[in-house]
Design a protein around this motif. Structure first.
Motif, PDB file in Angstrom:
ATOM      1  N   LEU A  43      10.310  60.643  40.002  1.00 33.50           N
ATOM      2  CA  LEU A  43      11.081  60.852  41.223  1.00 33.50           C
ATOM      3  C   LEU A  43      10.445  60.172  42.425  1.00 33.50           C
ATOM      4  N   ARG A  44       9.144  60.081  42.440  1.00 36.79           N
ATOM      5  CA  ARG A  44       8.487  59.430  43.574  1.00 36.79           C
ATOM      6  C   ARG A  44       8.789  57.928  43.611  1.00 36.79           C
ATOM      7  N   THR A  45       8.892  57.299  42.439  1.00 35.12           N
ATOM      8  CA  THR A  45       9.062  55.842  42.398  1.00 35.12           C
ATOM      9  C   THR A  45      10.333  55.383  43.102  1.00 35.12           C
ATOM     10  N   PRO A  46      11.534  55.898  42.762  1.00 37.90           N
ATOM     11  CA  PRO A  46      12.732  55.426  43.478  1.00 37.90           C
ATOM     12  C   PRO A  46      12.732  55.793  44.957  1.00 37.90           C
ATOM     13  N   LEU A  47      12.178  56.948  45.295  1.00 39.93           N
ATOM     14  CA  LEU A  47      12.130  57.323  46.707  1.00 39.93           C
ATOM     15  C   LEU A  47      11.216  56.386  47.489  1.00 39.93           C
ATOM     16  N   THR A  48      10.123  55.975  46.867  1.00 39.83           N
ATOM     17  CA  THR A  48       9.235  55.021  47.526  1.00 39.83           C
ATOM     18  C   THR A  48       9.926  53.680  47.713  1.00 39.83           C
ATOM     19  N   VAL A  49      10.686  53.261  46.708  1.00 43.08           N
ATOM     20  CA  VAL A  49      11.427  51.994  46.819  1.00 43.08           C
ATOM     21  C   VAL A  49      12.424  52.069  47.976  1.00 43.08           C
ATOM     22  N   ILE A  50      13.148  53.177  48.083  1.00 39.22           N
ATOM     23  CA  ILE A  50      14.122  53.342  49.168  1.00 39.22           C
ATOM     24  C   ILE A  50      13.423  53.300  50.523  1.00 39.22           C
ATOM     25  N   ARG A  51      12.286  54.000  50.630  1.00 40.54           N
ATOM     26  CA  ARG A  51      11.573  54.037  51.908  1.00 40.54           C
ATOM     27  C   ARG A  51      11.070  52.657  52.308  1.00 40.54           C
ATOM     28  N   VAL A  52      10.462  51.935  51.361  1.00 46.81           N
ATOM     29  CA  VAL A  52       9.942  50.607  51.679  1.00 46.81           C
ATOM     30  C   VAL A  52      11.081  49.661  52.049  1.00 46.81           C
TER      31      VAL A  52
ATOM     32  N   ASN B 168      15.789  60.257  53.099  1.00 38.74           N
ATOM     33  CA  ASN B 168      14.760  59.934  52.117  1.00 38.74           C
ATOM     34  C   ASN B 168      13.476  60.732  52.399  1.00 38.74           C
ATOM     35  N   ALA B 169      13.102  60.824  53.669  1.00 38.81           N
ATOM     36  CA  ALA B 169      11.914  61.602  54.023  1.00 38.81           C
ATOM     37  C   ALA B 169      12.103  63.075  53.687  1.00 38.81           C
ATOM     38  N   GLU B 170      13.316  63.595  53.934  1.00 34.57           N
ATOM     39  CA  GLU B 170      13.598  64.994  53.616  1.00 34.57           C
ATOM     40  C   GLU B 170      13.537  65.215  52.105  1.00 34.57           C
ATOM     41  N   MET B 171      14.062  64.255  51.323  1.00 38.34           N
ATOM     42  CA  MET B 171      14.015  64.387  49.876  1.00 38.34           C
ATOM     43  C   MET B 171      12.580  64.337  49.359  1.00 38.34           C
ATOM     44  N   GLU B 172      11.749  63.475  49.920  1.00 40.16           N
ATOM     45  CA  GLU B 172      10.346  63.427  49.512  1.00 40.16           C
ATOM     46  C   GLU B 172       9.644  64.755  49.795  1.00 40.16           C
ATOM     47  N   SER B 173       9.924  65.313  50.957  1.00 41.11           N
ATOM     48  CA  SER B 173       9.305  66.589  51.306  1.00 41.11           C
ATOM     49  C   SER B 173       9.780  67.698  50.385  1.00 41.11           C
ATOM     50  N   LEU B 174      11.083  67.741  50.118  1.00 45.96           N
ATOM     51  CA  LEU B 174      11.632  68.769  49.247  1.00 45.96           C
ATOM     52  C   LEU B 174      11.087  68.627  47.830  1.00 45.96           C
ATOM     53  N   MET B 175      10.952  67.397  47.341  1.00 52.87           N
ATOM     54  CA  MET B 175      10.430  67.177  46.007  1.00 52.87           C
ATOM     55  C   MET B 175       8.986  67.674  45.913  1.00 52.87           C
ATOM     56  N   ASP B 176       8.178  67.353  46.921  1.00 53.24           N
ATOM     57  CA  ASP B 176       6.796  67.824  46.914  1.00 53.24           C
ATOM     58  C   ASP B 176       6.742  69.353  46.909  1.00 53.24           C
ATOM     59  N   ALA B 177       7.641  69.973  47.684  1.00 50.31           N
ATOM     60  CA  ALA B 177       7.650  71.429  47.747  1.00 50.31           C
ATOM     61  C   ALA B 177       8.054  72.047  46.415  1.00 50.31           C
ATOM     62  N   LEU B 178       9.068  71.491  45.773  1.00 52.17           N
ATOM     63  CA  LEU B 178       9.511  72.023  44.490  1.00 52.17           C
ATOM     64  C   LEU B 178       8.458  71.828  43.411  1.00 52.17           C
ATOM     65  N   LEU B 179       7.784  70.688  43.427  1.00 51.89           N
ATOM     66  CA  LEU B 179       6.714  70.456  42.454  1.00 51.89           C
ATOM     67  C   LEU B 179       5.554  71.423  42.682  1.00 51.89           C
ATOM     68  N   LEU B 180       5.300  71.748  43.936  1.00 51.52           N
ATOM     69  CA  LEU B 180       4.260  72.727  44.233  1.00 51.52           C
ATOM     70  C   LEU B 180       4.632  74.084  43.649  1.00 51.52           C
ATOM     71  N   LEU B 181       5.892  74.482  43.775  1.00 53.96           N
ATOM     72  CA  LEU B 181       6.328  75.760  43.232  1.00 53.96           C
ATOM     73  C   LEU B 181       6.304  75.763  41.710  1.00 53.96           C
ATOM     74  N   ALA B 182       6.484  74.576  41.103  1.00 50.47           N
ATOM     75  CA  ALA B 182       6.507  74.497  39.643  1.00 50.47           C
ATOM     76  C   ALA B 182       5.125  74.607  39.035  1.00 50.47           C
ATOM     77  N   ARG B 183       4.086  74.355  39.807  1.00 47.73           N
ATOM     78  CA  ARG B 183       2.726  74.409  39.271  1.00 47.73           C
ATOM     79  C   ARG B 183       2.235  75.845  39.203  1.00 47.73           C
ATOM     80  N   ASP B 184       1.280  76.091  38.303  1.00 44.59           N
ATOM     81  CA  ASP B 184       0.629  77.397  38.247  1.00 44.59           C
ATOM     82  C   ASP B 184      -0.130  77.631  39.545  1.00 44.59           C
ATOM     83  N   GLU B 185      -0.257  78.889  39.903  1.00 44.08           N
ATOM     84  CA  GLU B 185      -0.930  79.222  41.158  1.00 44.08           C
ATOM     85  C   GLU B 185      -2.413  78.885  41.124  1.00 44.08           C
ATOM     86  N   ASP B 186      -3.013  78.868  39.917  1.00 48.39           N
ATOM     87  CA  ASP B 186      -4.439  78.577  39.840  1.00 48.39           C
ATOM     88  C   ASP B 186      -4.731  77.082  39.761  1.00 48.39           C
TER      89      ASP B 186
END
Length: 340
Positions: A136-145, A171-189
């Motif tokens: 997901l980061r790759t296409p968003l980076t392409v759009i931003r650049v 695009n910036a909002e999508m990058e932020s939302l993606m980072d937030a969702l990935l953070l929630l998907a990770r274990d707390e430890d």
């Protein structure tokens, strides 16, 4: 000796003592009632009775212990598990003692199968988080650049530049939302990717993002900074939380103003919108819940995601609202992973 076995032994010993006492009192009582002195035969009978009672009770205790031993073994194995990462290898079929049979073995096999499914599920979650983070980061980076390169074209019309600004903002909002969702998907430890940032920069960035929406609805903006706190936290998380509050404030306010205030330990968003009653306020953090269906549609996930992000980063999200008067929201980061 396990506590359960100690309890069983104490119960059996008490039973032996009570039965022996009853036998002795009964036989002595019979002699006394008959008015005869205690005969050696009576003493011998009492002794044999007591020996028989003790023997039977001991055999019963040994049998009970042998019957309960498999379950005791299973309980000991389960008690040694780490709740975060239970070791299911101890319940593998080849490691279960031969003495563990019947219902206890069925239970051990069921727990082992459940553990294997949990481990496979966790592995899939980790693989998804890793793959999504990259793919997901790759296409968003392409759009931003690409958007940054187009922005340097002097031949762009004003209309094209406005459209390009919306693309870059989305695009910036999508990058932020993606980072937030990935953070929630990770274990707390799992260690989080953190960095130092100024809260004021994030607030001003989110205000600029919603400013076109404010102007389109004719809403006034009151922006006040009483402090300039610094946070050490996962990047973009605060932006996602604040962006959700601002989006809701603009969506449900048709006239009046939106207020944003930054303090040393919190950032607040106040609107003069339709507000929420107590029932809607109690369900505001539920996924897909929308209290008012007449206003512009939304996914119903914004506040839910913001609330879960606040729990993960220890930034409590507070809401207060009055129907017809507006809503007051606050992100409290003073007790979280922050520093001034």
């Amino acid at each position: 000796m396990p506590s359960s076995w100690r309890d069983i032994r104490v119960v059996f010993l008490l039973q032996v003592a009570i039965v022996c006492l009853v036998v002795v009192l009964c036989m002595l009582g019979i002699e006394i009632v008959n008015g005869e002195p205690v005969q050696p035969v009576t003493v011998a009978a009492i002794g044999l009775s007591l020996v028989a009672i003790v023997a039977v009770t001991w055999l019963t205790y040994r049998t009970t212990r042998r019957v309960l031993a498999p379950m005791e073994w299973l309980l000991q194995e389960v008690s040694r598990w780490d709740p975060q990462r239970p070791d299911m290898r101890a319940l593998a079929p080849e490691r279960i003692p031969e003495s563990v049979q019947g219902d206890t073995r069925k239970m051990a096999d069921a727990l082992h199968g459940l553990g294997q499914r949990m481990e496979a599920y966790i592995a899939r979650e980790h693989d998804f988080t890793r793959d999504a983070s990259h793919e997901l980061r790759t296409p968003l980076t392409v759009i931003r650049v690409a958007a940054d390169l187009i922005a340097h074209d002097p031949g762009l019309s004003d209309r094209s530049r406005r459209s390009l600004a919306r693309i870059r903002g989305a695009n910036a909002e999508m990058e932020s939302l993606m980072d937030a969702l990935l953070l929630l998907a990770r274990d707390e430890d799992v260690a989080q990717e953190t960095e130092d940032f100024a809260v004021r920069d994030v607030v001003e960035q989110e205000i600029e993002r919603v400013r076109p929406l404010l102007e389109a609805k004719g809403l006034a903006l009151d922006w006040q900074a009483d402090a300039d706190p610094q946070l050490h936290a996962p990047p973009r998380v605060l932006g996602v939380m604040l962006g959700s509050l601002l989006n809701n404030a603009v969506r449900f306010t048709d006239e009046g103003r939106i207020g944003v205030r930054l303090s040393a330990d919190r950032v607040e968003v106040v609107d003069t919108g339709i507000g929420m009653d107590a029932a809607a306020l109690a369900r505001a953090f539920e996924p897909f819940y929308r209290a008012n269906l007449e206003h512009p549609p939304g996914s119903g996930l914004g506040l839910s995601i913001a609330h879960r992000l606040g729990q993960r980063c220890r930034w409590p999200l507070q809401l207060a609202s009055t129907p017809g008067e507006g809503t007051h929201a606050a992100i409290l980061f003073g007790t979280g992973i922050s520093r001034d």
